[in-house]
Design an enzyme around this catalytic site. Structure first.
Site, PDB file in Angstrom:
ATOM      1  N   GLU A  67      25.362  -3.591  63.537  1.00 23.62           N
ATOM      2  CA  GLU A  67      25.761  -4.968  63.233  1.00 23.62           C
ATOM      3  C   GLU A  67      25.063  -5.921  64.196  1.00 23.62           C
ATOM      4  OE1 GLU A  67      29.947  -5.659  63.369  1.00 23.62           O
ATOM      5  OE2 GLU A  67      30.425  -4.202  61.806  1.00 23.62           O
ATOM      6  N   GLU A 126      34.062   1.331  65.029  1.00 22.08           N
ATOM      7  CA  GLU A 126      34.731   0.825  66.219  1.00 22.08           C
ATOM      8  C   GLU A 126      36.103   1.444  66.430  1.00 22.08           C
ATOM      9  OE1 GLU A 126      34.551  -3.382  65.827  1.00 22.08           O
ATOM     10  OE2 GLU A 126      32.440  -3.423  66.346  1.00 22.08           O
TER      11      GLU A 126
END
EC number: 3.2.1.39
Length: 695
Positions: free
Chosen positions: A597, A498
């Site tokens: 995720e 991220e």
């Protein structure tokens, strides 16, 4: 929470991205929260310069699931899910995919409320696409198409939350003591507008646009000091243990810096967070919920918080409370410093009972030796009939691998071995978020001692604004791979988690820096004749054609919970979002697609796409054991049947993340299938999928 429903349509652009247009329909519910899955657009027109990444995300008005779509631009806000800190001490039971994520599906820091929207253009459309969802279609492989529900607001109507990596602590407790040094670097992934940052949010801000990562735990106090004036220029440390830059949007919505130093320090983290509001004056009208990236390994990764400024009438009372809390804090810090050497996640009835709760990492080894498959404790852990190997992958960050805290309180090899003994019954594929503190070496040692011949590892490299941190991480990656006797144990290397999400409105610059690092790793591997996939993971909406071109695998974090998606629609929504925003980008290529995720909390309230602002306690996405069971029931076996590749977030609860909880949002520390002592949660049932297992 109800609101205008938006219908989106795509207009294909020359650059391969889709442009969204929308219309508001006041009669339909709207899910307005930011999810760890949302990402940010590189288009400057979609993002306010003061916002850390919250931008509109185009989404189409889907008629069916799984149908081919044109690429969807990533105009999202930052999220991070995903974890990696062990403030509880070196001997803490290593069952915690510590850190970043939640980040968790899209990300990494989460943010909600007014702060989540600060810096945006004020339009509801400026939100991650993963937040909302449209009616299901018959193409969804998971569950039959449900009856028309009147249309749910698309993800575009949702406010983005920062996501977390499994190594990222979602709460203040995620920040271990001693990590105070501000990060600063000449080379960074994008530069955010520091002039608009609140000094209370980040007294020592990094030059880069990326907030601190999972490795950087932000804390206002070290294990030895009370609040003092610190000149960041006088600190010789590289700063990766410093404060993450906080923007006025998601990243800036940090609570006061709180850092539990040991097992007993988790609770102290919450107290520290409260005290921050008394020691510092801040103007936000509302408390924002948002873990700082860098408080855990992937919330690094992450953890400054903001508390409401006391009103004039309550100042006196505030100081009295502050004095009392200060005494508690001092005790917590002292206890944490001591606990840092003895913190152990053990519980009286856990299988790891042979390890005294007062042992340090070295003490554990002295008492129990170097645990292996023949150790009685390990045999007990590896004989759990309630665990089933049905997950293609698990996000994992060992306890105590936050740099530089680990230099003083080394993580426990035996705890990592205990964790791996449990993880081996759930998956044959573990994903790490970084290389600091010998975490990779400890995992490899555990695999060897347990003789896990089928276990594979996805190497992780934490990338953030601090060039020193990124350089250290990459150099350690080279050492690990170059020294490996057999690289076949590695499934690949994930460079950054991220990173684009944390870059906010500097995503273009951040992507250029990120791809530079990825290419460097690729060149090193090629030079040493190492054949291994190179990837990066980011919010599902942050992927674009350019990033896909340099990555061998498209890895996206997707979290339906933060989109306020009712659990009976969550599996279908997750699959559809992934197909429409990520899988489609790989059409015409041989690139793999992986959900890096995805998960569901076992308790803590409900999210209606706008945090806990639900009309009742049954609306939106409800956190709970029953709901977690339902999500797994709809997702796990179907994914196994149709070959969906994903990493579950996560195996173990991370108690230090409690600091990120708020009055009505108490789920940050409850994403694990098991408690910190590696005990399956009461009432939770992992599907056995008829005996079928993940490869």
């Amino acid at each position: 929470m109800s609101g205008p429903h938006r219908t989106f349509s795509f207009e294909q652009r020359g650059d391969g991205e889709a442009h969204s247009s929308f219309m508001d329909h006041a009669m339909h519910p709207q899910y307005d929260d930011v999810s760890p899955i949302s990402n940010m657009s590189s288009s400057p027109g979609h993002m306010n310069e003061t916002h850390h990444g919250l931008a509109s995300v185009p989404e189409d008005n889907h008629q069916g699931w799984g149908q081919a779509r044109g690429p969807s631009p990533s105009n999202r806000t930052g999220f991070t899910a995903t974890p990696e800190m062990d403030n509880l001490g070196p001997a803490s039971v290593g069952g915690g995919i510590s850190g970043i994520a939640l980040g968790v599906a899209n990300s990494h820091d989460r943010l909600s409320g007014v702060e989540a929207r600060r810096g945006t253009d004020g339009q509801e459309a400026n939100i991650p696409a993963e937040r909302g969802y449209n009616t299901t279609g018959s193409d969804n492989p998971y569950i039959p198409a449900p009856p028309d529900m009147g249309g749910y607001g698309s993800s575009e109507t949702l406010h983005p939350r920062q996501s977390y990596g499994s190594n990222v602590a979602l709460g203040a407790a995620a920040g271990p003591a001693g990590q105070l040094t501000p990060g600063h670097s000449a080379t960074h992934l994008g530069t955010s507008n520091s002039s608009q940052r609140n000094l209370y949010d980040a007294p020592y801000q990094s030059a880069g646009g990326l907030s601190a990562g999972p490795y950087q735990r932000h804390s206002a106090y070290s294990s030895n000091d009370l609040p003092l004036d610190i000149n960041p220029e006088e600190i010789a440390d590289d700063g990766d243990d410093g404060f993450a830059p906080a923007g006025n949007s998601r990243s800036s919505a940090r609570r006061s810096q709180a850092v539990p130093a040991a097992a007993g320090g988790a609770a102290a983290g919450g107290v520290l967070g409260g005290i921050g509001g008394l020691f510092n004056n801040r103007n936000p009208a509302e408390t924002s919920y948002d873990p700082v990236p860098g408080a855990g390994l992937e919330a690094g990764e992450k953890s400054q918080w903001v508390k409401p400024k006391p009103s004039t009438g309550s100042r006196k009372r505030g100081w009295i409370i502050g004095a009392i809390l200060a005494v508690i804090i001092i005790g917590a810090i002292v206890g944490g410093a001591v606990g840092g050497t003895i913190g152990h996640k053990d519980s009286g009835d856990s299988a790891s009972g042979s390890s005294a709760s007062t042992q340090s990492a070295s003490g554990d080894t002295d008492t129990n030796g170097d645990l292996d498959k023949n150790s009685a404790e390990i045999k007990a852990l590896m004989n759990n009939k309630d665990l089933h190997k049905v997950f293609p992958g698990m996000d994992y960050t060992p306890w105590g691998v936050q740099y530089p805290l680990c230099l003083k309180y080394p993580p426990s090899q035996n705890n990592v071995t205990r964790d791996m003994a449990v993880l081996a019954q759930l998956t044959n594929n573990v994903r790490l978020y970084g290389t600091d503190c010998n975490q990779t070496e400890m995992v490899l040692h555990a695999i060897d001692k347990l003789d896990l011949k089928d276990m594979k590892v996805w190497l992780g490299v934490w990338i953030d604004t601090n060039e020193t941190t990124s350089r250290r991480q990459i150099d350690q990656l080279y050492k690990i791979v170059d020294d490996a006797k057999d690289i076949s144990i590695f499934n690949g290397a994930i460079v950054g988690n991220e990173a684009l999400f944390r870059a906010g409105d500097n995503k273009i610059t951040a992507q250029a820096t990120l791809t530079k690092y990825m290419q460097e790793v690729r060149d090193h591997f090629k030079k040493h004749d190492i054949k291994m996939p190179i990837a990066t993971s980011d919010l599902g909406d942050n992927w674009n054609a350019e990033l896909v071109q340099i990555a061998d695998v498209v890895m996206s974090n997707v979290h339906p919970f933060f989109g306020g998606i009712p659990v009976d629609q969550a599996a279908a929504w997750t699959w559809r979002f992934w197909q429409d925003h990520d899988v489609i980008l790989t059409q015409g290529t041989d690139k793999r697609q992986v959900i890096s995720e995805v998960g569901w909390p076992s308790g803590g309230g409900n999210d209606c796409g706008k945090g806990a602002n639900c009309p009742d306690d049954t609306s939106g996405a409800v956190a709970g054991i029953d709901e977690l069971n339902k999500f797994m029931e709809d997702w796990v076996c179907q994914a196994l049947d149709n070959g969906t590749d994903y990493f579950w977030f996560e195996a173990f609860d991370e108690p230090w993340k409690i600091e990120f909880n708020t009055k009505n949002e108490n789920w940050e520390d409850k994403w694990g299938l098991m408690d910190p002592a590696r005990k399956l949660k009461s009432g939770l049932k992992i599907p056995d999928c008829g005996g079928k297992t993940a490869a």
